[in-house]
Motif scaffolding. Structure first.
Motif, mmCIF file in Angstrom:
data_model
loop_
_atom_site.group_PDB
_atom_site.id
_atom_site.type_symbol
_atom_site.label_atom_id
_atom_site.label_comp_id
_atom_site.label_asym_id
_atom_site.label_seq_id
_atom_site.Cartn_x
_atom_site.Cartn_y
_atom_site.Cartn_z
ATOM 1 N N LEU A 29 -13.572 3.543 9.240
ATOM 2 C CA LEU A 29 -12.194 3.234 8.847
ATOM 3 C C LEU A 29 -11.633 4.398 8.030
ATOM 4 N N GLY A 30 -10.376 4.750 8.305
ATOM 5 C CA GLY A 30 -9.742 5.818 7.522
ATOM 6 C C GLY A 30 -8.668 5.237 6.623
ATOM 7 N N PHE A 31 -8.637 5.665 5.353
ATOM 8 C CA PHE A 31 -7.671 5.139 4.382
ATOM 9 C C PHE A 31 -6.893 6.261 3.719
ATOM 10 N N LEU A 32 -5.814 5.872 3.019
ATOM 11 C CA LEU A 32 -4.980 6.863 2.323
ATOM 12 C C LEU A 32 -5.641 7.338 1.036
ATOM 13 N N GLY A 33 -6.506 6.513 0.468
ATOM 14 C CA GLY A 33 -7.139 6.897 -0.798
ATOM 15 C C GLY A 33 -8.167 5.841 -1.179
ATOM 16 N N THR A 34 -8.836 6.048 -2.319
ATOM 17 C CA THR A 34 -9.926 5.130 -2.665
ATOM 18 C C THR A 34 -9.417 3.751 -3.084
ATOM 19 N N LEU A 35 -8.243 3.683 -3.724
ATOM 20 C CA LEU A 35 -7.722 2.359 -4.110
ATOM 21 C C LEU A 35 -7.359 1.567 -2.845
ATOM 22 N N HIS A 36 -6.740 2.253 -1.897
ATOM 23 C CA HIS A 36 -6.368 1.632 -0.615
ATOM 24 C C HIS A 36 -7.616 1.030 0.033
ATOM 25 N N CYS A 37 -8.721 1.793 -0.031
ATOM 26 C CA CYS A 37 -9.975 1.343 0.572
ATOM 27 C C CYS A 37 -10.496 0.100 -0.142
ATOM 28 N N SER A 38 -10.474 0.088 -1.474
ATOM 29 C CA SER A 38 -11.056 -1.069 -2.169
ATOM 30 C C SER A 38 -10.149 -2.292 -2.049
ATOM 31 N N VAL A 39 -8.823 -2.084 -1.917
ATOM 32 C CA VAL A 39 -7.918 -3.214 -1.695
ATOM 33 C C VAL A 39 -8.190 -3.828 -0.321
ATOM 34 N N PHE A 40 -8.419 -2.980 0.680
ATOM 35 C CA PHE A 40 -8.704 -3.451 2.044
ATOM 36 C C PHE A 40 -9.998 -4.277 2.043
ATOM 37 N N GLU A 41 -11.000 -3.752 1.330
ATOM 38 C CA GLU A 41 -12.297 -4.438 1.254
ATOM 39 C C GLU A 41 -12.127 -5.805 0.578
ATOM 40 N N ASP A 42 -11.326 -5.835 -0.511
ATOM 41 C CA ASP A 42 -11.070 -7.100 -1.204
ATOM 42 C C ASP A 42 -10.394 -8.100 -0.282
ATOM 43 N N HIS A 81 -14.547 15.716 -3.926
ATOM 44 C CA HIS A 81 -14.862 15.376 -5.323
ATOM 45 C C HIS A 81 -13.881 14.342 -5.856
ATOM 46 N N LEU A 82 -12.655 14.415 -5.363
ATOM 47 C CA LEU A 82 -11.646 13.474 -5.848
ATOM 48 C C LEU A 82 -11.999 12.038 -5.443
ATOM 49 N N PHE A 107 -13.611 10.425 -9.146
ATOM 50 C CA PHE A 107 -13.073 11.394 -10.115
ATOM 51 C C PHE A 107 -12.142 10.684 -11.096
ATOM 52 N N PHE A 108 -11.323 9.775 -10.549
ATOM 53 C CA PHE A 108 -10.339 9.069 -11.362
ATOM 54 C C PHE A 108 -11.033 8.247 -12.452
ATOM 55 N N GLY A 109 -12.119 7.575 -12.090
ATOM 56 C CA GLY A 109 -12.883 6.772 -13.053
ATOM 57 C C GLY A 109 -13.427 7.633 -14.185
ATOM 58 N N LYS A 110 -13.972 8.817 -13.794
ATOM 59 C CA LYS A 110 -14.534 9.718 -14.812
ATOM 60 C C LYS A 110 -13.420 10.228 -15.735
ATOM 61 N N LEU A 111 -12.268 10.533 -15.123
ATOM 62 C CA LEU A 111 -11.137 11.042 -15.906
ATOM 63 C C LEU A 111 -10.677 9.996 -16.921
ATOM 64 N N ALA A 156 -5.163 9.417 -19.604
ATOM 65 C CA ALA A 156 -4.729 10.408 -18.610
ATOM 66 C C ALA A 156 -4.196 9.707 -17.369
ATOM 67 N N SER A 157 -3.268 10.344 -16.668
ATOM 68 C CA SER A 157 -2.835 9.785 -15.387
ATOM 69 C C SER A 157 -2.891 10.895 -14.343
ATOM 70 N N LEU A 158 -3.106 10.490 -13.103
ATOM 71 C CA LEU A 158 -3.418 11.459 -12.056
ATOM 72 C C LEU A 158 -2.514 11.261 -10.862
ATOM 73 N N ASP A 159 -2.106 12.377 -10.279
ATOM 74 C CA ASP A 159 -1.317 12.306 -9.057
ATOM 75 C C ASP A 159 -1.786 13.467 -8.184
ATOM 76 N N TYR A 160 -1.817 13.285 -6.854
ATOM 77 C CA TYR A 160 -2.263 14.419 -6.037
ATOM 78 C C TYR A 160 -1.468 14.503 -4.751
ATOM 79 N N GLU A 161 -1.447 15.694 -4.175
ATOM 80 C CA GLU A 161 -0.831 15.860 -2.854
ATOM 81 C C GLU A 161 -1.695 16.846 -2.073
ATOM 82 N N GLU A 162 -1.625 16.767 -0.737
ATOM 83 C CA GLU A 162 -2.464 17.634 0.083
ATOM 84 C C GLU A 162 -2.120 19.085 -0.184
ATOM 85 N N SER A 163 -3.144 19.934 -0.228
ATOM 86 C CA SER A 163 -2.885 21.339 -0.489
ATOM 87 C C SER A 163 -3.172 22.136 0.784
#
Length: 612
Positions: free
Chosen positions: A353-366, A467-468, A472-476, A484-491
């Protein structure tokens, strides 16, 4: 016609306002929507909290996953106004939802928490809105909290976004303090939508969801013309034709209307219904059959791309069919999930399964577990990699098991690449050292560091996506006590020295557990893997060797000693050669056993190993 519809039909286009609420995660968007709905009489006060969060997962975690919409009627200076509100998600994984909401709106309320101030998502959403030319109304929320500091938040808004602090509204959405001041601001500061209801129909598909009885229901923003039940319309993207079954507005639930006019946002479904949600391409333009030549398609949205991949397997292979139905049903409403069948020798048949990010993945699993009672094993998240071969062919690999390893493969490969993301981290300056250290340890490259107030820092880093997604977010969050708050975009894709790490049990690779890692991490991870896997494998009648292999090199090894009969128990005071003879005989027997013995590892061992 009901009284609601009569009121709406008397409101001209100049008195429509379409707006959305954008903010960082947890700054109070859904609570503010509740207050506005109560204020306009759309819902009764004191009812359910967060009326627009419809999924169980959303209510349980207190987050918004899908953008939700609602229409309201508000009387200002003796005239009725039709307001259309969109409550958007704040989390970076669902950024596509926010940019879609912008397309149907003329302005936005930029919400900032008085105690937290401007955070990463606030910045990202501001630039998204700015790029689309939306008008923003600044709002400071949570002023009732003891830790609130509205002057600081206003100053940050002025410095970071150049928004006029005198136009900001200070409210507390929870207690309802001063909320009534927001709508007059919306009416006076935001423009009315542009449109002409005498022109041919032109509507934009903003979102869609699936209903068992009605098929796919579309949420649309009408730019020109009008639409009513019985109209024949066609899609400019797919060319398919449909007959409209019902039109209506969300007030706050689906409320049928006889007609939707230019400038309105509402839902439509077809009769006979649209059966496949793949036909509803978000960002598509629809028009009346026959008017295709007169209507220019609207600029669509870019479809969000999957950034994180996991493999999912049923705990019991007998549940495969049930789980497949459940996954298909959830992905009907969430088209950003990509699906591919996959099988593993250790865990049986499953999916990638492909997701947009790790939160998306855990919401889907829930959602799988809650709404469908599924029991599944999910592998740790991986990201896609790119292989460039000598003949110039590029191949993107999302499954680590297919990644070329060692030997012949290296002869044909020019370079390996991995995806990088540009992360923006906002944090209080006392944690700056720790956060820079965390980014450097995760092979980050610093791009920019700026103080946007005396105590707040914006830090920009290029980080590998692999690594993200590895928490990474949990460690941050734990390093900065949650500030801290985090935002990312494809580079971009970058050349990288990556290698496939595998787990071998008695020289045989275990296919379910393979990962592509940077060569600097291979040894550390390998040691962790073998120690953890050893705990979960039971002793056999012969020696079991567990190894971690990076490419062709073994980086770690653990041995599980076999069960052994005490062959010396019958000897008392005997000669050493007699003892040695018995031990050698036992050793020979072990060798024979090892040659024919094929280790069978219980599925529970894999489940325990893959569990967090």
């Amino acid at each position: 016609m009901g009284s609601l519809e009569t009121r709406i039909s008397e409101i001209p286009l100049e008195r429509f306002r379409n707006f959305c609420i954008v903010a960082h995660v947890d700054h109070g968007k859904s609570t503010l929507s509740d207050r506005l709905l109560e204020l306009t009489g759309t819902i009764a006060p004191g009812g359910n909290k967060q009326i627009l969060d419809k999924l169980d997962v959303e209510r349980e975690r207190g987050i918004t996953v899908k953008a939700q919409t609602c229409s309201m009627i508000y009387t200002h200076k003796g005239a009725d106004y039709l307001l259309h509100l969109v409550d958007t998600p704040g989390h970076v994984d669902f950024r596509a939802e926010v940019s879609r909401s912008y397309a149907s709106c003329g302005g936005a309320l930029l919400l900032v928490d008085a105690s937290q101030g401007v955070q990463a998502q606030t910045v990202a959403n501001f630039y998204l809105a700015f790029a689309q030319g939306l008008h923003l109304v600044p709002i400071i929320n949570k002023i009732d909290l003891p830790s609130a500091d509205p002057p600081r938040a206003l100053e940050q808004m002025k410095d970071t976004f150049e928004l006029d602090p005198s136009k900001a509204v200070l409210v507390s959405a929870k207690t309802g303090l001063n909320v009534e001041a927001i709508l007059p601001h919306v009416i006076e500061q935001l423009p009315s939508p542009v449109g002409d209801h005498s022109k041919p129909l032109k509507l934009l598909l903003v979102d869609s969801w699936y209903s068992n009885y009605k098929g796919v229901i579309l949420l649309v923003r009408i730019f020109d013309g009008q639409i009513k039940a019985g109209d024949h319309i066609t899609s400019l993207a797919t060319g398919l034709r449909y007959i409209v079954g019902e039109v209506g507005i969300m007030y706050p639930n689906q409320t049928p209307q006889t007609v939707l006019r230019a400038g309105q946002v509402g839902y439509i479904y077809f009769n006979p219904g649209m059966k496949r949600s793949q036909e509803a391409k978000v960002g598509d333009t629809y028009t009346t059959v026959g008017a295709e030549k007169q209507v220019e398609p609207l600029p669509g949205f870019e479809e969000p791309k999957a950034m994180v991949f996991v493999a999912a397997f049923p705990v019991d292979q007998g549940d495969y069919a049930h789980l497949e139905d459940s996954i298909n049903q959830i992905s009907l409403n969430d088209r950003s999930v990509t699906l591919q069948k996959e099988s593993s020798e250790a865990l049986g048949a499953g999916w990638r399964l492909g997701f947009l990010g790790t939160l998306h993945c855990s919401v889907f699993e829930d959602r799988l577990r809650q709404e469908h009672g599924a029991s599944i094993i999910i592998t740790p998240p991986t990201v896609p990699f790119k292989v460039i071969w000598k003949d110039g062919k590029e191949e993107t690999i999302s499954n680590p098991a297919n990644f070329p390893d060692g030997g012949a493969a290296h002869l044909g490969i020019v370079e390996l690449q991995e995806p990088y993301v540009l992360t923006t981290i906002t944090l209080p300056e006392e944690y700056l050292g720790k956060v820079i250290e965390l980014c450097e340890n995760n092979r980050g490259e610093q791009k920019e560091l700026q103080f946007f107030t005396v105590t707040q820092v914006i830090l920009k880093y290029d980080l590998p996506l692999s690594h993200l997604v590895d928490d990474f977010f949990g460690k941050l969050k734990s390093l900065t006590k949650g500030y801290a708050s985090l935002d990312y975009e494809e580079s971009a894709w970058r050349k990288s020295n990556i290698i496939k790490l595998q787990l071998l049990v008695n020289k045989e690779p275990v296919d379910a557990v393979a990962r592509v890692v940077h060569y600097t991490q291979a040894e550390r991870l390998g040691k962790q893997w073998v120690t953890k896997f050893k705990e979960h494998v039971e002793r056999q009648m012969y020696e079991v060797v567990i190894q971690a292999a990076a490419g062709r090199r073994i980086v770690a090894r653990e041995t599980i000693k076999p069960f052994r009969k005490d062959v010396l128990s019958k000897l008392h005071a005997s000669d050493i050669s007699r003892r040695r003879k018995l031990l050698e005989k036992q050793k020979e027997g072990r060798k024979k056993l090892k040659a024919v013995g094929n280790i069978s590892i219980d599925q529970k061992a894999f489940q325990a190993f893959l569990a967090k």
